[in-house]
Design a protein around this motif. Sequence first.
Motif, PDB file in Angstrom:
ATOM      1  N   GLY A  58      58.303 -64.525 -30.247  1.00  0.00           N
ATOM      2  CA  GLY A  58      59.687 -64.079 -30.077  1.00  0.00           C
ATOM      3  C   GLY A  58      60.020 -62.890 -30.955  1.00  0.00           C
ATOM      4  N   ARG A  59      59.556 -62.909 -32.197  1.00  0.00           N
ATOM      5  CA  ARG A  59      59.781 -61.777 -33.105  1.00  0.00           C
ATOM      6  C   ARG A  59      59.160 -60.501 -32.556  1.00  0.00           C
ATOM      7  NH1 ARG A  59      55.754 -62.051 -37.658  1.00  0.00           N
ATOM      8  NH2 ARG A  59      54.544 -61.397 -35.829  1.00  0.00           N
ATOM      9  N   ASP A  60      57.944 -60.604 -32.009  1.00  0.00           N
ATOM     10  CA  ASP A  60      57.274 -59.419 -31.481  1.00  0.00           C
ATOM     11  C   ASP A  60      58.027 -58.829 -30.293  1.00  0.00           C
ATOM     12  OD1 ASP A  60      55.364 -59.730 -33.433  1.00  0.00           O
ATOM     13  OD2 ASP A  60      53.857 -60.615 -32.100  1.00  0.00           O
ATOM     14  N   VAL A  61      58.630 -59.673 -29.472  1.00  0.00           N
ATOM     15  CA  VAL A  61      59.439 -59.173 -28.351  1.00  0.00           C
ATOM     16  C   VAL A  61      60.661 -58.427 -28.867  1.00  0.00           C
ATOM     17  CG1 VAL A  61      60.932 -59.923 -26.451  1.00  0.00           C
ATOM     18  CG2 VAL A  61      58.624 -60.868 -26.669  1.00  0.00           C
ATOM     19  N   LEU A  62      61.290 -58.938 -29.914  1.00  0.00           N
ATOM     20  CA  LEU A  62      62.420 -58.225 -30.511  1.00  0.00           C
ATOM     21  C   LEU A  62      61.974 -56.893 -31.096  1.00  0.00           C
ATOM     22  CD1 LEU A  62      64.159 -61.246 -32.273  1.00  0.00           C
ATOM     23  CD2 LEU A  62      64.967 -60.044 -30.239  1.00  0.00           C
ATOM     24  N   ARG A  63      60.813 -56.869 -31.729  1.00  0.00           N
ATOM     25  CA  ARG A  63      60.284 -55.608 -32.264  1.00  0.00           C
ATOM     26  C   ARG A  63      60.038 -54.585 -31.158  1.00  0.00           C
ATOM     27  NH1 ARG A  63      55.592 -57.710 -36.546  1.00  0.00           N
ATOM     28  NH2 ARG A  63      56.998 -58.113 -38.305  1.00  0.00           N
ATOM     29  N   ASN A  67      65.874 -57.972 -25.987  1.00  0.00           N
ATOM     30  CA  ASN A  67      67.092 -58.577 -26.514  1.00  0.00           C
ATOM     31  C   ASN A  67      66.878 -60.076 -26.723  1.00  0.00           C
ATOM     32  OD1 ASN A  67      67.259 -59.758 -23.974  1.00  0.00           O
ATOM     33  ND2 ASN A  67      68.972 -58.490 -23.279  1.00  0.00           N
ATOM     34  N   ALA A  68      67.936 -60.784 -27.055  1.00  0.00           N
ATOM     35  CA  ALA A  68      67.826 -62.199 -27.382  1.00  0.00           C
ATOM     36  C   ALA A  68      67.286 -63.008 -26.214  1.00  0.00           C
ATOM     37  CB  ALA A  68      69.185 -62.737 -27.798  1.00  0.00           C
ATOM     38  N   ILE A  69      67.741 -62.706 -25.018  1.00  0.00           N
ATOM     39  CA  ILE A  69      67.263 -63.442 -23.839  1.00  0.00           C
ATOM     40  C   ILE A  69      65.762 -63.223 -23.665  1.00  0.00           C
ATOM     41  CG2 ILE A  69      67.357 -63.520 -21.321  1.00  0.00           C
ATOM     42  CD1 ILE A  69      69.683 -64.961 -22.548  1.00  0.00           C
ATOM     43  N   ASP A  70      65.315 -61.981 -23.787  1.00  0.00           N
ATOM     44  CA  ASP A  70      63.879 -61.695 -23.666  1.00  0.00           C
ATOM     45  C   ASP A  70      63.075 -62.505 -24.686  1.00  0.00           C
ATOM     46  OD1 ASP A  70      64.323 -59.704 -21.693  1.00  0.00           O
ATOM     47  OD2 ASP A  70      64.669 -58.193 -23.237  1.00  0.00           O
ATOM     48  N   ALA A  71      63.545 -62.510 -25.927  1.00  0.00           N
ATOM     49  CA  ALA A  71      62.834 -63.246 -26.964  1.00  0.00           C
ATOM     50  C   ALA A  71      62.841 -64.743 -26.679  1.00  0.00           C
ATOM     51  CB  ALA A  71      63.467 -62.968 -28.326  1.00  0.00           C
ATOM     52  N   ALA A  72      63.949 -65.238 -26.153  1.00  0.00           N
ATOM     53  CA  ALA A  72      64.027 -66.659 -25.811  1.00  0.00           C
ATOM     54  C   ALA A  72      63.031 -67.014 -24.723  1.00  0.00           C
ATOM     55  CB  ALA A  72      65.447 -67.011 -25.367  1.00  0.00           C
ATOM     56  N   VAL A  73      62.953 -66.189 -23.693  1.00  0.00           N
ATOM     57  CA  VAL A  73      62.022 -66.443 -22.589  1.00  0.00           C
ATOM     58  C   VAL A  73      60.591 -66.462 -23.104  1.00  0.00           C
ATOM     59  CG1 VAL A  73      61.082 -65.472 -20.459  1.00  0.00           C
ATOM     60  CG2 VAL A  73      63.561 -65.550 -20.800  1.00  0.00           C
ATOM     61  N   ALA A  74      60.220 -65.454 -23.883  1.00  0.00           N
ATOM     62  CA  ALA A  74      58.852 -65.369 -24.384  1.00  0.00           C
ATOM     63  C   ALA A  74      58.532 -66.524 -25.333  1.00  0.00           C
ATOM     64  CB  ALA A  74      58.640 -64.030 -25.086  1.00  0.00           C
ATOM     65  N   THR A  75      59.477 -66.869 -26.197  1.00  0.00           N
ATOM     66  CA  THR A  75      59.267 -67.981 -27.123  1.00  0.00           C
ATOM     67  C   THR A  75      59.092 -69.284 -26.369  1.00  0.00           C
ATOM     68  OG1 THR A  75      60.590 -66.857 -28.821  1.00  0.00           O
ATOM     69  CG2 THR A  75      60.244 -69.226 -29.087  1.00  0.00           C
ATOM     70  N   ALA A  76      59.915 -69.505 -25.351  1.00  0.00           N
ATOM     71  CA  ALA A  76      59.837 -70.748 -24.580  1.00  0.00           C
ATOM     72  C   ALA A  76      58.499 -70.871 -23.859  1.00  0.00           C
ATOM     73  CB  ALA A  76      60.984 -70.810 -23.575  1.00  0.00           C
ATOM     74  N   LYS A 156      69.417 -62.101 -14.982  1.00  0.00           N
ATOM     75  CA  LYS A 156      70.820 -61.720 -15.157  1.00  0.00           C
ATOM     76  C   LYS A 156      71.082 -60.995 -16.472  1.00  0.00           C
ATOM     77  CE  LYS A 156      75.461 -63.267 -14.218  1.00  0.00           C
ATOM     78  NZ  LYS A 156      76.292 -64.297 -13.586  1.00  0.00           N
ATOM     79  N   TRP A 157      70.366 -61.375 -17.548  1.00  0.00           N
ATOM     80  CA  TRP A 157      70.729 -60.876 -18.871  1.00  0.00           C
ATOM     81  C   TRP A 157      69.572 -60.258 -19.657  1.00  0.00           C
ATOM     82  CZ3 TRP A 157      72.335 -66.452 -18.637  1.00  0.00           C
ATOM     83  CH2 TRP A 157      73.583 -66.602 -18.028  1.00  0.00           C
ATOM     84  N   GLY A 158      68.342 -60.293 -19.131  1.00  0.00           N
ATOM     85  CA  GLY A 158      67.207 -59.762 -19.858  1.00  0.00           C
ATOM     86  C   GLY A 158      67.120 -58.245 -19.790  1.00  0.00           C
ATOM     87  N   ARG A 159      66.208 -57.689 -20.589  1.00  0.00           N
ATOM     88  CA  ARG A 159      66.051 -56.238 -20.651  1.00  0.00           C
ATOM     89  C   ARG A 159      64.620 -55.800 -20.351  1.00  0.00           C
ATOM     90  NH1 ARG A 159      67.641 -54.159 -26.280  1.00  0.00           N
ATOM     91  NH2 ARG A 159      69.743 -54.426 -25.431  1.00  0.00           N
ATOM     92  N   LEU A 160      63.642 -56.384 -21.005  1.00  0.00           N
ATOM     93  CA  LEU A 160      62.253 -55.996 -20.790  1.00  0.00           C
ATOM     94  C   LEU A 160      61.743 -56.543 -19.460  1.00  0.00           C
ATOM     95  CD1 LEU A 160      60.683 -56.599 -24.324  1.00  0.00           C
ATOM     96  CD2 LEU A 160      61.620 -54.467 -23.370  1.00  0.00           C
ATOM     97  N   PRO A 161      60.696 -55.937 -18.895  1.00  0.00           N
ATOM     98  CA  PRO A 161      60.128 -56.462 -17.643  1.00  0.00           C
ATOM     99  C   PRO A 161      59.567 -57.878 -17.838  1.00  0.00           C
ATOM    100  CG  PRO A 161      59.338 -54.233 -18.086  1.00  0.00           C
ATOM    101  CD  PRO A 161      60.044 -54.686 -19.324  1.00  0.00           C
ATOM    102  N   TRP A 162      59.686 -58.689 -16.802  1.00  0.00           N
ATOM    103  CA  TRP A 162      59.160 -60.054 -16.816  1.00  0.00           C
ATOM    104  C   TRP A 162      57.671 -60.062 -17.168  1.00  0.00           C
ATOM    105  CZ3 TRP A 162      61.033 -64.921 -16.469  1.00  0.00           C
ATOM    106  CH2 TRP A 162      60.164 -65.950 -16.067  1.00  0.00           C
ATOM    107  N   ARG A 163      56.954 -59.085 -16.643  1.00  0.00           N
ATOM    108  CA  ARG A 163      55.497 -59.037 -16.857  1.00  0.00           C
ATOM    109  C   ARG A 163      55.135 -58.840 -18.320  1.00  0.00           C
ATOM    110  NH1 ARG A 163      56.930 -54.196 -14.444  1.00  0.00           N
ATOM    111  NH2 ARG A 163      56.588 -52.323 -15.728  1.00  0.00           N
TER     112      ARG A 163
END
Length: 591
Positions: A58-63, A67-76, A156-163
Amino acid sequence: MAYRDVSRARAGWSAGWLLAAVFPVAAFGQAPVEPGAKAQAFARHAVSAQEAHAADVGRDVLRAGGNAIDAAVATAFAMAVTLPEAGNLGGGGFIVAYLPGSKEVVSLDFRETAPSSATPRMYLDADGKLRPRHRSGAWAAGVPGTVRGLGAAHAKWGRLPWRDLVPPAVKLAREGFPISDELAAALNAHLRPRNADAGRGRGGDRLADFPESVAAFGKPDGQPWKGGDRLVQPDLAATLERIAANGPDEFYTGRTADLIATYMFENDGRITRKDLADYRAKERPPVKTTFRGCDVYGIGPASSGGVVLCQMLNILERYDLKADGPQSPRTLHRVTEAMRRAYYTRATRLADPDFVDVPFAELASKAAADELARTIDDSRATPSADLAPFPILATEPDHTTHFSVVDGEGGAVAMTYTLEDSYGAKAVVKGAGFLLNNEMGDFNLRPGRTDDAGSIGTYPNQIAPGKRMLSSQCPTLVLKDGKVRLVTGSPGGRTIPNTTLWVVLNVLEFGLEPQAAVDAPRTHHSWFPDVLVLEGRSWPEATLKALSEAGHKWRIADRQGNANSIAVDPADGRLYGAPDRRRATTKASGD
């Protein structure tokens, strides 16, 4: 006002972002909680989670600008690999998020649903008793919601690509990761054959009961796991690769859906391919109240957590708990009576709002709390049976995970997701590498039977096709002046709202530093059983004696919950990650 001065001013704080997921703590490897530790400070963004590898993802996605949603998705997704007892593809959960662009709080329900063939008495025999081992195997599972929920939040709320968000989990599954002593001990216990525990008082369901689970989690050389060994999960890696390449729909209509449907058909399961294709996550309004000048947001039904938390805070707001202190008899009496009444509301009024009319805003209101508070005797415990207008029968002879993320723009997410019990239904889908949930057990399985051991049979949460079982998950955001002050939540089954309550009280009422707020002992009362559970053995003898004299029945438990939290300093916006040290694998990660 600097953070260290928070005890002298109840409200302040600045912007932040957090994600919370909820799981009961496993019975292995509790980290010692030593007094005096401070929360770790971060200037830009932070993740506080139950498992270190996932927190770093999750930290690496924020780096990388997520955004928070992206980090949440990756962490989960990462926790679905590294925390198999609770992190999941085969479960479900909830998100509460603060969106800094629109300055609104939103919530997403991706709770599991009952299969289309489900019936209210499907787990009972001809005598109305629960069938043996009704909480394990394919037939215990509800339709999973995790992948659809993560996909809906990202869309709806993410920023980075799903891939970009799923591959870190693929890598952890494909290449493996060094497991902790705690995970090694848990896997060894679950992989031990049933007859090996004869005479030891251990008869519970386990991974060893299912060949696919042994294949997924057994050590290749057949020896017991040790801390530092590498867990590789090739089938799970392949499933995650398909989801990364084809999006969330792959789980519900693609190759993974075929694997689930085939496994269900071959193992007396109830989920069909149509059940999977029909599943949808639902955006719902959050539950809201105020406490000590702050706005508190939680998740609404089909989770009970938000209403229960808001109702307890509304009752307790009339008292000056701080004047008495968190371990005084009067504080514990008042908190217990608030818990008792809120959990009665849970049992009798809350359920899937698509099936039952749930006036959740009314139930979370100050007026509802006023009515409940008038029934509290400030010197005597109320017998729980006195609250119910129906008979309480005599007694006949749970895992979730929580993590928190805060990004650098003031966005916030609280996410809780679960398989229900530790390792869920204990059954891995053949060829897919992930565990099924056993969430059907969260319905009221014995219609009409509510007993003094805590079995609830009230109508609202009885099984129906397509219905979402009532949850206790309680992802929570606290805002002050439109900025996030605290994000928290916990695992622990029915204890979840009460664990969250204590973290919120410790910060807003008692003015504790974030790590101290998380470390402090907690209590639990859930209406029935009519017993106050006190965590740990630090409670003053005078307090325990006074509680008994007031009519409270109490007992001591080793530990309660795992509330990985993040707080925000009102003076400079610095983030304070407060991992729950009841568990050795927790970590706050950030910059």
